[in-house]
Design a protein around this motif. Structure first.
Motif, PDB file in Angstrom:
ATOM      1  N   UNK A  92      43.498   4.185  27.288  1.00 57.30           N
ATOM      2  CA  UNK A  92      42.363   5.114  27.274  1.00 57.30           C
ATOM      3  C   UNK A  92      42.821   6.543  27.004  1.00 57.30           C
ATOM      4  N   UNK A  93      44.121   6.817  27.174  1.00 56.80           N
ATOM      5  CA  UNK A  93      44.672   8.150  26.943  1.00 56.80           C
ATOM      6  C   UNK A  93      45.060   8.380  25.483  1.00 56.80           C
ATOM      7  N   UNK A  94      44.802   7.395  24.633  1.00 56.15           N
ATOM      8  CA  UNK A  94      45.130   7.469  23.206  1.00 56.15           C
ATOM      9  C   UNK A  94      43.861   7.131  22.440  1.00 56.15           C
ATOM     10  N   UNK A  95      43.395   8.067  21.606  1.00 53.67           N
ATOM     11  CA  UNK A  95      42.183   7.807  20.833  1.00 53.67           C
ATOM     12  C   UNK A  95      42.448   8.061  19.353  1.00 53.67           C
ATOM     13  N   UNK A  96      41.668   7.404  18.516  1.00 47.34           N
ATOM     14  CA  UNK A  96      41.851   7.498  17.075  1.00 47.34           C
ATOM     15  C   UNK A  96      40.702   8.297  16.481  1.00 47.34           C
ATOM     16  N   UNK A  97      41.053   9.287  15.688  1.00 44.12           N
ATOM     17  CA  UNK A  97      40.087  10.117  14.969  1.00 44.12           C
ATOM     18  C   UNK A  97      39.987   9.581  13.542  1.00 44.12           C
ATOM     19  N   UNK A  98      38.834   9.027  13.176  1.00 41.20           N
ATOM     20  CA  UNK A  98      38.648   8.437  11.845  1.00 41.20           C
ATOM     21  C   UNK A  98      38.110   9.432  10.824  1.00 41.20           C
ATOM     22  N   UNK A  99      37.894  10.676  11.216  1.00 41.35           N
ATOM     23  CA  UNK A  99      37.360  11.670  10.275  1.00 41.35           C
ATOM     24  C   UNK A  99      38.193  11.785   8.998  1.00 41.35           C
ATOM     25  N   UNK A 100      39.539  11.772   9.063  1.00 39.65           N
ATOM     26  CA  UNK A 100      40.309  11.839   7.812  1.00 39.65           C
ATOM     27  C   UNK A 100      39.959  10.711   6.828  1.00 39.65           C
ATOM     28  N   UNK A 101      39.630   9.524   7.344  1.00 42.79           N
ATOM     29  CA  UNK A 101      39.211   8.426   6.466  1.00 42.79           C
ATOM     30  C   UNK A 101      38.003   8.857   5.632  1.00 42.79           C
ATOM     31  N   UNK A 102      37.000   9.429   6.290  1.00 44.80           N
ATOM     32  CA  UNK A 102      35.774   9.823   5.589  1.00 44.80           C
ATOM     33  C   UNK A 102      35.997  11.003   4.654  1.00 44.80           C
ATOM     34  N   UNK A 103      36.936  11.877   4.990  1.00 42.24           N
ATOM     35  CA  UNK A 103      37.204  13.043   4.151  1.00 42.24           C
ATOM     36  C   UNK A 103      38.100  12.727   2.953  1.00 42.24           C
ATOM     37  N   UNK A 104      38.987  11.751   3.088  1.00 37.10           N
ATOM     38  CA  UNK A 104      40.041  11.565   2.090  1.00 37.10           C
ATOM     39  C   UNK A 104      39.940  10.315   1.229  1.00 37.10           C
ATOM     40  N   UNK A 105      39.312   9.265   1.703  1.00 37.33           N
ATOM     41  CA  UNK A 105      39.277   8.038   0.910  1.00 37.33           C
ATOM     42  C   UNK A 105      38.137   8.098  -0.099  1.00 37.33           C
ATOM     43  N   UNK A 106      38.312   7.438  -1.229  1.00 36.10           N
ATOM     44  CA  UNK A 106      37.211   7.378  -2.197  1.00 36.10           C
ATOM     45  C   UNK A 106      36.083   6.507  -1.650  1.00 36.10           C
ATOM     46  N   UNK A 107      34.892   6.665  -2.213  1.00 41.96           N
ATOM     47  CA  UNK A 107      33.762   5.848  -1.775  1.00 41.96           C
ATOM     48  C   UNK A 107      33.948   4.390  -2.156  1.00 41.96           C
ATOM     49  N   UNK A 108      34.644   4.162  -3.262  1.00 38.47           N
ATOM     50  CA  UNK A 108      34.900   2.788  -3.703  1.00 38.47           C
ATOM     51  C   UNK A 108      36.192   2.749  -4.509  1.00 38.47           C
ATOM     52  N   UNK A 109      36.711   1.534  -4.648  1.00 35.51           N
ATOM     53  CA  UNK A 109      37.890   1.310  -5.481  1.00 35.51           C
ATOM     54  C   UNK A 109      37.566   0.212  -6.480  1.00 35.51           C
ATOM     55  N   UNK A 110      37.810   0.490  -7.755  1.00 34.04           N
ATOM     56  CA  UNK A 110      37.611  -0.507  -8.802  1.00 34.04           C
ATOM     57  C   UNK A 110      38.715  -1.557  -8.723  1.00 34.04           C
ATOM     58  N   UNK A 111      38.508  -2.704  -9.357  1.00 35.41           N
ATOM     59  CA  UNK A 111      39.541  -3.752  -9.324  1.00 35.41           C
ATOM     60  C   UNK A 111      40.891  -3.236  -9.817  1.00 35.41           C
ATOM     61  N   UNK A 112      41.931  -3.511  -9.062  1.00 29.48           N
ATOM     62  CA  UNK A 112      43.281  -3.123  -9.444  1.00 29.48           C
ATOM     63  C   UNK A 112      43.616  -1.660  -9.245  1.00 29.48           C
ATOM     64  N   UNK A 113      42.688  -0.856  -8.732  1.00 26.68           N
ATOM     65  CA  UNK A 113      42.968   0.574  -8.577  1.00 26.68           C
ATOM     66  C   UNK A 113      43.510   0.872  -7.177  1.00 26.68           C
ATOM     67  N   UNK A 114      44.038   2.086  -7.026  1.00 27.67           N
ATOM     68  CA  UNK A 114      44.649   2.486  -5.761  1.00 27.67           C
ATOM     69  C   UNK A 114      44.364   3.959  -5.486  1.00 27.67           C
ATOM     70  N   UNK A 115      44.525   4.346  -4.245  1.00 31.41           N
ATOM     71  CA  UNK A 115      44.384   5.743  -3.827  1.00 31.41           C
ATOM     72  C   UNK A 115      45.485   6.039  -2.821  1.00 31.41           C
TER      73      UNK A 115
END
Length: 174
Positions: A74-97
């Motif tokens: 309980x003393x360790x929490x994960x902040x997922x905000x970087x996921x929403x700020x940095x990842x693309x909305x989608x990835x096409x087949x075979x693509x990467x980020x």
């Protein structure tokens, strides 16, 4: 007659399991590779950053809609905000980020030394409303105790002998 009912029930259960497996096979997936899945930090560190490369090995576009995480404390929490700020909305087949900052782990003040683990999950799917589990990555943080810079008693004794030797030497030279 009972034997036929039992056989039909077994066949129906098998078909149900086969159809569930087939629908799971249609669920898209992602390859998520953390740059450093295990990190070591000193006690008192407040935030640990995890970066990753994400790729789409499937033949369809995959939408990255959400993220979630669990930890073993309980003393360790994960902040997922970087996921929403940095990842693309989608990835096409075979693509990467990436590499990109994927999530941060917040450590409580005074967290005791030890190893803390967790799982980060990327959610999404074939469209913007999908919430399938696309990828789970394990991570760990080892918190080390504070560095003890206090000299040992033997060091003080050695220092004292050295100073006494310098005092005797200065008397002889004077």
């Amino acid at each position: 007659m009972k034997r036929i009912s039992l056989v039909n029930a077994v066949l129906a259960a098998g078909l149900l399991l086969a159809s569930a497996g087939a629908s799971r096979a249609d669920t898209p997936s992602l390859d998520v590779v953390l740059d450093s899945p295990s990190q070591t930090v000193a006690q008192g560190t407040m935030v640990v950053v995890f970066s990753a490369a994400i790729s789409n090995p499937t033949g369809d576009t995959v939408f990255l809609n959400s993220a979630s995480a669990t930890t073993n404390s309980l003393d360790v929490s994960v902040d997922t905000l970087p996921f929403f700020l940095n990842t693309p909305l989608s990835l096409d087949p075979g693509s990467a980020a990436g590499p990109l900052e994927l999530f941060d782990v917040d450590l409580a003040i005074g967290l005791v030394p030890g190893t803390y683990t967790g799982v980060f999950s990327t959610l999404g799917g074939a469209d913007g409303g999908a919430n399938d589990d696309l990828s789970d990555v394990n991570f760990s943080i080892t918190v080390t105790g504070p560095v003890n810079n206090t000299p040992e008693p033997g060091s003080f004794a050695l220092l004292g002998v050295g100073l006494a030797g310098l005092a005797l030497l200065s008397r002889k030279l004077a």
